[in-house]
Design a protein around this motif. Structure first.
Motif, PDB file in Angstrom:
ATOM      1  N   ARG A  36      29.478  37.916  27.176  1.00 23.58           N
ATOM      2  CA  ARG A  36      29.306  39.352  26.934  1.00 23.58           C
ATOM      3  C   ARG A  36      30.104  40.181  27.931  1.00 23.58           C
ATOM      4  NH1 ARG A  36      25.833  42.605  24.213  1.00 23.58           N
ATOM      5  NH2 ARG A  36      25.529  44.699  25.072  1.00 23.58           N
ATOM      6  N   ARG A  37      30.188  39.716  29.168  1.00 24.41           N
ATOM      7  CA  ARG A  37      30.840  40.490  30.232  1.00 24.41           C
ATOM      8  C   ARG A  37      32.266  39.979  30.453  1.00 24.41           C
ATOM      9  NH1 ARG A  37      27.794  41.621  35.900  1.00 24.41           N
ATOM     10  NH2 ARG A  37      26.716  43.145  34.598  1.00 24.41           N
ATOM     11  N   VAL A  38      33.236  40.851  30.266  1.00 24.81           N
ATOM     12  CA  VAL A  38      34.647  40.510  30.461  1.00 24.81           C
ATOM     13  C   VAL A  38      35.214  41.426  31.542  1.00 24.81           C
ATOM     14  CG1 VAL A  38      36.929  40.345  29.385  1.00 24.81           C
ATOM     15  CG2 VAL A  38      34.878  39.763  28.062  1.00 24.81           C
ATOM     16  N   ILE A  39      35.776  40.826  32.589  1.00 24.87           N
ATOM     17  CA  ILE A  39      36.335  41.585  33.707  1.00 24.87           C
ATOM     18  C   ILE A  39      37.854  41.505  33.600  1.00 24.87           C
ATOM     19  CG2 ILE A  39      36.310  41.942  36.195  1.00 24.87           C
ATOM     20  CD1 ILE A  39      33.528  42.038  34.839  1.00 24.87           C
ATOM     21  N   VAL A  40      38.477  42.653  33.423  1.00 25.70           N
ATOM     22  CA  VAL A  40      39.919  42.729  33.186  1.00 25.70           C
ATOM     23  C   VAL A  40      40.602  43.302  34.420  1.00 25.70           C
ATOM     24  CG1 VAL A  40      41.724  43.640  31.677  1.00 25.70           C
ATOM     25  CG2 VAL A  40      39.459  43.116  30.735  1.00 25.70           C
ATOM     26  N   GLY A  41      41.624  42.623  34.908  1.00 29.65           N
ATOM     27  CA  GLY A  41      42.379  43.144  36.041  1.00 29.65           C
ATOM     28  C   GLY A  41      43.310  44.261  35.616  1.00 29.65           C
ATOM     29  N   ARG A  42      43.488  45.243  36.491  1.00 38.94           N
ATOM     30  CA  ARG A  42      44.452  46.318  36.262  1.00 38.94           C
ATOM     31  C   ARG A  42      45.130  46.628  37.587  1.00 38.94           C
ATOM     32  NH1 ARG A  42      42.922  52.437  36.785  1.00 38.94           N
ATOM     33  NH2 ARG A  42      44.862  52.170  37.945  1.00 38.94           N
ATOM     34  N   PRO A  43      46.374  47.083  37.544  1.00 35.18           N
ATOM     35  CA  PRO A  43      47.052  47.439  38.798  1.00 35.18           C
ATOM     36  C   PRO A  43      46.430  48.687  39.426  1.00 35.18           C
ATOM     37  CG  PRO A  43      48.402  48.044  36.906  1.00 35.18           C
ATOM     38  CD  PRO A  43      47.238  47.279  36.361  1.00 35.18           C
TER      39      PRO A  43
END
Length: 431
Positions: free
Chosen positions: A129-136
Motif C-alpha cells: 500500500r505504501r510506496v516511497i518515491v525518490g525525487r531530487p
C-alpha cells in the motif's frame, strides 16, 4: 511480490531505476529483474518504440535493458528515448512526437513503469500500500517548476501505488548508510545522479533510539553526470561535427548556427533531431559549408540513429578517466569513424565551473543546517559520478578522506527509501 513486503522504495533515476521492498523487520531487499537481458537490480531508465499494427495505437514499446536490445536490433526502425526524467519540471516540454503520436512526460513514465513491473519476475505484480518515491531536491533544467513535476509524477504513478510519498533522494541514501553506523553521528550525503546533484544532512542517533534519523537540511542543483557527458560532447566531439565551422550565404562567410550543436549535445533533444525538417536544413547547410565533411558526419549520425552508441562511447571515456590520466575516445557507426585522445586534466577543466556550482550547493545545505564542515562526522558519497576523481577531491579537501565512505552507488537510495516507508511517521521525511 513477496507477501511480507510492507513498503516499496522506488528510485526513478535519470539514468537508472532501482526498486526495493521492505520486509517489516527493518530490512529491505532489492528487486532483481528477470530475463536474458536483465542487469540485476538496475533497470535502465530508457524506452524504445517501434511501429506495430497489432500494438495499442499502432506503436509497441519496451523499457530498460530490453529497450536497448530492441533499439540495437533495429535502430533505423525504432525511436530510443532515455533521460526523460530531465524534462519532468520543464514547462517548455509539452510532448514528444514519436511516429507522429504525441507522448507527454506522464505517458512515457506510465509505459516505462508498466514494463518495469512486467520484467520484475512477479515481485512487483502486487505492490504494498505504501510506496516511497525518490525525487531530487532541485529538478534539472532551466527554470524548473517543482509543482509541474509533482503533477506529472502523480499522473505517472497514478496506478503504481495507493499511498504515495515523495522523499528527497539523498535522504534515502542517508537512511541506508545509517544502518552501518554504531554510534551517533551527523552525516552529509552527496548523491551524484544523472541529472541532479543533491545533498542532505542528517543526524543519526545510536542504535535503539526511538527516532534513529533526523533530517536537518537538504539542497541541490541540476548539474550531474549528463552535464559532464555534454561537456565531453561539446569540447571533444562537436568540433569533429562542424562546430566552429563556416558557411557562405549571399557572398558572406558566416558561423554555422549553434542551435544544431546545442541540440546534439543534449540527449533528450538529439533523439528528436531525426525528422525531415531538421535533416533538410542540415543538408542545405552542408552544401554551403566551406568544409562540408564535418556536417556530413553529423547528418550520418542522426540519419542512422547513432545517438545511443555515441553517448555510450562518451560514458565509457568518462569512466576511463576516473581510472587513468588519459583515455582514447573511439566511435564507429553509421559510416562515421571518430577517434580522439582526451586527458583527465582537460576533462577537469571542462567541468571546472560545474564543480564550483556543485560545491556551492553543498554549502547551501550546510548553511540551512546551521552547521559547518567541522561538525560533519561522516560523509557518504553515492551515485555514479561520485567516482570522478575531481569530485572526490572536493570532499577530501573539505572533510578529510578519513571521514568519507562510499558504496552502493546505484542502489543505496532505493534501499533507504523502502526502509523509510516502514517508519510510523513520515512527516519528517516527505518532500
Amino acid at each position: 511480490m513477496d507477501s511480507a513486503a510492507t513498503a516499496l522504495g522506488l528510485d526513478f533515476g535519470t539514468t537508472n531505476t532501482v526498486a526495493a521492498l521492505a520486509d517489516g523487520t527493518g530490512e529491505s531487499h532489492l528487486v532483481s529483474f528477470a530475463g536474458d537481458r536483465a542487469t540485476g537490480p538496475v533497470f535502465r531508465s530508457a524506452l524504445c518504440f517501434w511501429e506495430d499494427e497489432d500494438a495499442w495505437n499502432g506503436i509497441a514499446h519496451e523499457a530498460g535493458p530490453w529497450a536497448i536490445g530492441e533499439y540495437l536490433d533495429s535502430p533505423l526502425d525504432s525511436r530510443f528515448v532515455q533521460s526523460f526524467k530531465t524534462v519532468a519540471a520543464s514547462a517548455s516540454f509539452e510532448r514528444a512526437l514519436i511516429f507522429g503520436k504525441p507522448f507527454r512526460f506522464e505517458d512515457l513514465g506510465q509505459r516505462f513503469l508498466q514494463r518495469l513491473v512486467a520484467h520484475s519476475g512477479g515481485r512487483l505484480d502486487r505492490r504494498p500500500r505504501r510506496v516511497i518515491v525518490g525525487r531530487p531536491v532541485e529538478y534539472a533544467g532551466a527554470r524548473p517548476d517543482p509543482a509541474l513535476a509533482r503533477q506529472r509524477y502523480d499522473a505517472m504513478l497514478a496506478d503504481f501505488g495507493v499511498e504515495l510519498h515523495y522523499v528527497y533522494e539523498p535522504l534515502g541514501a542517508a537512511f541506508s548508510y545509517a544502518a552501518r553506523l554504531t554510534e551517533p553521528a551527523t552525516i552529509l550525503v552527496a548523491d551524484f545522479g544523472g541529472g541532479t546533484t543533491d545533498f542532505s544532512i542528517v543526524r543519526v542517533e545510536a542504535p535503539g533510539a526511538a527516532r534513529r534519523c533526523v533530517p536537518l537540511a537538504s539542497a541541490g542543483i541540476g548539474i550531474a553526470g549528463d552535464r559532464f557527458d555534454q561537456r565531453i560532447v561539446s569540447q571533444l566531439l562537436l568540433p569533429l561535427l562542424g562546430k566552429g565551422g563556416h558557411y557562405r550565404s549571399f557572398g558572406k562567410v558566416l558561423d554555422i548556427p549553434g542551435g544544431y550543436f546545442a541540440d546534439f549535445a543534449d540527449w533528450s533533444r538529439l533523439a528528436m533531431m531525426r525528422n525531415r525538417r531538421t535533416l533538410e536544413e542540415l543538408r542545405r547547410l552542408q552544401r554551403d559549408c566551406i568544409d562540408p565533411v564535418p556536417i556530413g558526419r553529423m547528418i550520418a549520425l542522426i540519419e542512422h540513429e547513432q545517438g545511443f552508441p555515441l553517448y555510450d562511447a562518451v560514458g565509457q571515456v568518462k569512466r576511463a578517466l576516473s581510472q587513468g590520466e588519459e583515455a582514447v575516445f573511439h566511435f564507429e557507426g553509421g559510416g562515421v569513424d571518430l577517434r580522439a585522445t582526451v586527458t583527465r586534466e582537460a576533462f577537469e577543466q571542462w567541468i571546472a565551473d560545474d564543480l564550483i556550482r556543485i560545491e556551492a550547493a553543498m554549502d547551501v545545505a550546510l548553511d540551512r543546517a546551521a552547521t559547518d564542515a567541522a561538525a560533519i562526522d561522516r560523509v557518504f558519497l553515492t551515485g555514479g559520478s561520485s567516482l570522478i576523481p575531481a569530485i572526490r577531491a572536493i570532499f577530501d579537501r573539505r572533510f578529510g578522506s578519513e571521514r568519507i565512505a562510499t558504496g552502493g552507488e546505484l542502489t543505496s537510495i532505493a534501499h533507504g527509501l523502502a526502509l523509510i516507508g516502514e517508519q510510523p511517521d513520515l512527516a519528517g521525511w516527505t518532500a
